[in-house]
Motif scaffolding. Sequence first.
Motif, mmCIF file in Angstrom:
data_model
loop_
_atom_site.group_PDB
_atom_site.id
_atom_site.type_symbol
_atom_site.label_atom_id
_atom_site.label_comp_id
_atom_site.label_asym_id
_atom_site.label_seq_id
_atom_site.Cartn_x
_atom_site.Cartn_y
_atom_site.Cartn_z
ATOM 1 N N SER A 146 42.625 32.530 32.492
ATOM 2 C CA SER A 146 42.612 33.976 32.703
ATOM 3 C C SER A 146 42.239 34.295 34.150
ATOM 4 C CB SER A 146 41.604 34.633 31.758
ATOM 5 O OG SER A 146 42.080 34.623 30.440
ATOM 6 N N PRO A 147 42.611 35.481 34.624
ATOM 7 C CA PRO A 147 42.273 35.854 36.002
ATOM 8 C C PRO A 147 40.774 36.052 36.196
ATOM 9 C CG PRO A 147 43.286 37.698 34.826
ATOM 10 C CD PRO A 147 43.422 36.512 33.942
ATOM 11 N N GLU A 148 40.274 35.714 37.373
ATOM 12 C CA GLU A 148 38.876 35.951 37.717
ATOM 13 C C GLU A 148 38.673 37.446 37.984
ATOM 14 O OE1 GLU A 148 36.234 33.790 38.291
ATOM 15 O OE2 GLU A 148 37.257 31.893 37.846
ATOM 16 N N VAL A 149 37.574 37.986 37.464
ATOM 17 C CA VAL A 149 37.261 39.394 37.636
ATOM 18 C C VAL A 149 35.850 39.504 38.206
ATOM 19 C CG1 VAL A 149 37.141 41.659 36.541
ATOM 20 C CG2 VAL A 149 38.696 39.917 35.617
ATOM 21 N N ALA A 150 35.654 40.345 39.203
ATOM 22 C CA ALA A 150 34.336 40.521 39.807
ATOM 23 C C ALA A 150 33.385 41.175 38.813
ATOM 24 C CB ALA A 150 34.449 41.377 41.063
ATOM 25 N N ASP A 151 32.083 40.950 39.006
ATOM 26 C CA ASP A 151 31.079 41.554 38.132
ATOM 27 C C ASP A 151 31.279 43.068 38.072
ATOM 28 O OD1 ASP A 151 28.565 41.305 36.569
ATOM 29 O OD2 ASP A 151 27.753 42.552 38.186
ATOM 30 N N GLY A 152 31.358 43.596 36.857
ATOM 31 C CA GLY A 152 31.571 45.020 36.669
ATOM 32 C C GLY A 152 33.020 45.447 36.748
ATOM 33 N N GLY A 153 33.914 44.501 37.073
ATOM 34 C CA GLY A 153 35.323 44.827 37.229
ATOM 35 C C GLY A 153 36.022 45.104 35.910
ATOM 36 N N ASN A 154 37.197 45.714 36.026
ATOM 37 C CA ASN A 154 37.942 46.186 34.866
ATOM 38 C C ASN A 154 39.009 45.174 34.459
ATOM 39 O OD1 ASN A 154 39.185 47.678 32.880
ATOM 40 N ND2 ASN A 154 39.765 49.390 34.190
ATOM 41 N N MET A 155 38.847 44.534 33.315
ATOM 42 C CA MET A 155 39.860 43.592 32.838
ATOM 43 C C MET A 155 40.932 44.299 32.005
ATOM 44 S SD MET A 155 38.258 41.288 29.765
ATOM 45 C CE MET A 155 38.429 41.804 28.051
ATOM 46 N N ALA A 156 40.815 45.612 31.863
ATOM 47 C CA ALA A 156 41.763 46.381 31.054
ATOM 48 C C ALA A 156 42.432 47.466 31.884
ATOM 49 C CB ALA A 156 41.033 47.000 29.862
ATOM 50 N N ASP A 157 42.578 47.232 33.178
ATOM 51 C CA ASP A 157 43.144 48.245 34.059
ATOM 52 C C ASP A 157 44.540 48.648 33.584
ATOM 53 O OD1 ASP A 157 43.233 49.952 36.237
ATOM 54 O OD2 ASP A 157 44.047 48.426 37.587
ATOM 55 N N GLY A 158 44.736 49.936 33.324
ATOM 56 C CA GLY A 158 46.031 50.443 32.880
ATOM 57 C C GLY A 158 46.293 50.335 31.397
#
Length: 292
Positions: free
Chosen positions: A109-121
């Motif tokens: 899976s893609p790396e996401v920064a702390d607090g980032g949105n894994m459900a963008d859109g």
Amino acid sequence: MTYVTEENLTDLAVERWSNIPDPRLRQIMTSLVKHLHGFVRDIEPTQQEWFAAIDWLTRTGQICDAKRQEFILSSDVLGISMLVDSINNRAPGAATPSTVEGPFHIANSPEVADGGNMADGAPGIPCFITGKITDIDGKPIAGAMLDMWQTDGDGLYEAQIEGAEGYMRGIYHSNPDGSYSVRTVAPIGYTIPMDGPVGELMRKTKISHMRPAHVHFHIAAPGYKSLTTHLFQKGCQFIDTDVVFGVKEPLIVEFIEHPAGKAPNGDIVDRPFYEVKYDFKLAKAAAAQKAA
């Protein structure tokens, strides 16, 4: 030479399958033969029923691909996946309990920064999940990996959407104090895939084919027993009838509703959102092995 009769066939088959040098494989295969023969003797299938079973297994294999695992789904709905999971994840009582991985996990899976949105859109109500990763004594674990995946607000995983890539999944890491922060959307209860052999079988029963709303986590850190688990939404109507038997009481959590405004990760949200707070506790690898 002993020739086959209905009465001695099981013993002959077990004896033949005892001719395996590897002791663990020998144990597995002789037990399998005994139990399969016992099953057949119990139900006494007709030839037509046996061929129907072979056809079902064949079609189950044929529908599997890189994003869909119908055999895992069949194991899930029979309760086998949860039994195997429970046997392999005995851990000290303070550790967060495990549950099944399910058929929809996708690696890398893609790396996401702390607090980032894994459900963008993605459709759905904004949802913020925060907490800490610690050992069973409450000591923070820095740099723990959280591999997360879930449905969107329409109840769909990436694997169920044509052409989707990196959708509703992501990899986060805990901070030096063990904290983590995730932005996503609230999952909803959903039906397992009913367009394959498993669904065909389920439609012949009165068993619910629904899963309660949940988010999947796989958490790993050096020196600790890795954890695959869910967080389930308290109050979901399918909590008591989960089709894959995955619900454990400590994994049921409140989805707290907030009005539009500042979210836990600092985002300003222009509509109501949910907040989920949960601290995961990992057992040290040696302690988990001892518990097993």
